[in-house]
Design an enzyme around this catalytic site. Structure first.
Site, PDB file in Angstrom:
ATOM      1  N   ASP A 166       0.815  -1.229   0.000  1.00 26.74           N
ATOM      2  CA  ASP A 166       0.000   0.000   0.000  1.00 26.74           C
ATOM      3  C   ASP A 166       0.848   1.278   0.000  1.00 26.74           C
ATOM      4  O   ASP A 166       0.567   2.217   0.748  1.00 26.74           O
ATOM      5  CB  ASP A 166      -0.957   0.008   1.202  1.00 26.74           C
ATOM      6  CG  ASP A 166      -2.038  -1.042   1.089  1.00 26.74           C
ATOM      7  OD1 ASP A 166      -2.040  -1.794   0.100  1.00 26.74           O
ATOM      8  OD2 ASP A 166      -2.885  -1.116   1.995  1.00 26.74           O
ATOM      9  N   ASP A 197      -0.570  -4.543  -3.651  1.00 25.93           N
ATOM     10  CA  ASP A 197      -1.513  -3.433  -3.872  1.00 25.93           C
ATOM     11  C   ASP A 197      -0.819  -2.088  -3.692  1.00 25.93           C
ATOM     12  O   ASP A 197      -1.368  -1.157  -3.093  1.00 25.93           O
ATOM     13  CB  ASP A 197      -2.688  -3.522  -2.881  1.00 25.93           C
ATOM     14  CG  ASP A 197      -3.396  -4.865  -2.922  1.00 25.93           C
ATOM     15  OD1 ASP A 197      -3.376  -5.517  -3.979  1.00 25.93           O
ATOM     16  OD2 ASP A 197      -3.974  -5.260  -1.882  1.00 25.93           O
TER      17      ASP A 197
END
Length: 341
Positions: A166, A197
């Site tokens: 992230d 991600d």
């Protein structure tokens, strides 16, 4: 004759006054410049102090020059702040770093969560940065955001975003009750790295001529959560997808929300990317609502025939709408290139 000369002088003085006022107005519209330097030779020694000093509700852009150094700060750019342009000497020697992560506890004993883990929060519109490294150095400990954006007309050039899971959160209107709020982000000649991600969120973002680097043990490059009805989510144009992750180990993206949109245009994709390309996050229904596509991908990881059946290979005609200008200009005709000048 004397009267004529008198009127000529009056006319000259009036014209001169107009020119002076115009020049002064131009100077005011340019805004002020602030110097941040750790050695105390600037206006401030911390970036947050400099940001706090920027007026609210003005149209003039404030330039904040950041002298070389490592600035360990958790930074917030409030929504009401006037336009800010953060400028470093180069990304190698101008580093903004913090080390919060989602499972770290706050003063109340509660986990910070993904959003709270960010080192830099950009809530304002018209923020831009150039020649800066943004880093979350918490390590591989779960979600640990380096930069989070919710504002509109956000631009970065020659910047680095360093982290693991992230790294870059273009949050946009994800948790905003007003889903119509626009959040446009432009990344030019940037370097973005991570594992899981590491580019995610609901905002619209164009990545142009960027390096997207999947680190060892990486799994997913993107996790878009595009708002339903938005035409564009993440668009990568002429980017280089590479890294030191194992061959055939990383997906181009997976849908954090059901209407995720991610498109790669003329990108170089190396062997780190899995042949199938995309993952449905174990949500088969998302295959019907997401839009994942490529156009003229090249490299060892760009085999179109092996991609999942529910992704798309664009035609030349379909690809034409995926230009930075068409995606980002909007109703206000935002000049995203000027934003980093």
């Amino acid at each position: 004759m004397k009267i004529s000369n008198f009127y000529k002088k009056i006319k000259f003085i009036s014209l001169f006054s107009v020119v002076v006022i115009s020049l002064l107005s131009f100077k005011i519209n340019e805004g002020k410049t602030i110097i941040v330097s750790k050695d105390g030779k600037g206006n401030f020694t911390t970036i947050q102090e400099a940001i706090n000093s920027v007026e609210e509700g003005k149209t003039a852009r404030t330039k904040i020059i950041v002298k070389p150094g490592t600035y360990r700060e958790k930074i917030t750019v409030d929504a009401a702040k006037s336009p800010i342009f953060l400028i470093g000497e180069n990304a190698e020697n101008t580093v903004l770093v913090y080390g919060d992560h989602a499972s770290k506890q706050n003063s109340e004993g509660k986990n910070l969560g993904t959003t709270g883990s960010s080192g830099v929060f950009i809530f304002s519109d018209d923020f831009s940065a150039k020649n800066i490294t943004f880093q979350n150095d918490a390590g591989p400990v779960g979600q640990a955001v380096a930069v989070l954006t919710t504002g509109d007309r956000i631009a970065f050039e020659n910047c680095k975003f360093l982290g693991f899971q992230d790294t870059l959160y273009t949050k946009g209107a994800q948790d905003n009750p007003d889903k119509s709020k626009v959040s446009r982000n432009y990344f030019k000649n940037c370097y973005i790295e991570g594992t899981t991600d590491y580019i995610f969120g609901a905002g619209t973002a164009v990545f142009e001529n960027c390096t997207i680097y999947s680190k060892k043990n990486a799994s997913y490059v993107t996790a878009a959560s595009t708002i339903e009805g938005n035409e564009f989510g993440f668009v990568f144009i002429n980017c280089n997808l590479t890294g030191d992750a194992d061959a055939n180990s990383v997906y181009l993206g997976r849908p954090w929300r059901p209407f995720a949109k991610t498109v790669y245009i003329s990108c170089a994709i190396d062997s780190t990317i899995k042949p199938e390309g995309w993952h449905n996050w174990s949500k088969p229904d998302a295959e019907k609502t997401t839009f994942y596509a490529e156009y003229q991908s090249k490299g060892t990881g760009a085999n179109a025939e092996k991609r999942v059946s529910w992704s798309h290979q664009l035609t030349k005609e379909q690809s034409k709408k995926y230009t930075s200008k068409n995606i980002l200009s909007g109703k206000d005709n935002w000049n995203f290139k000027k934003a980093v000048q």
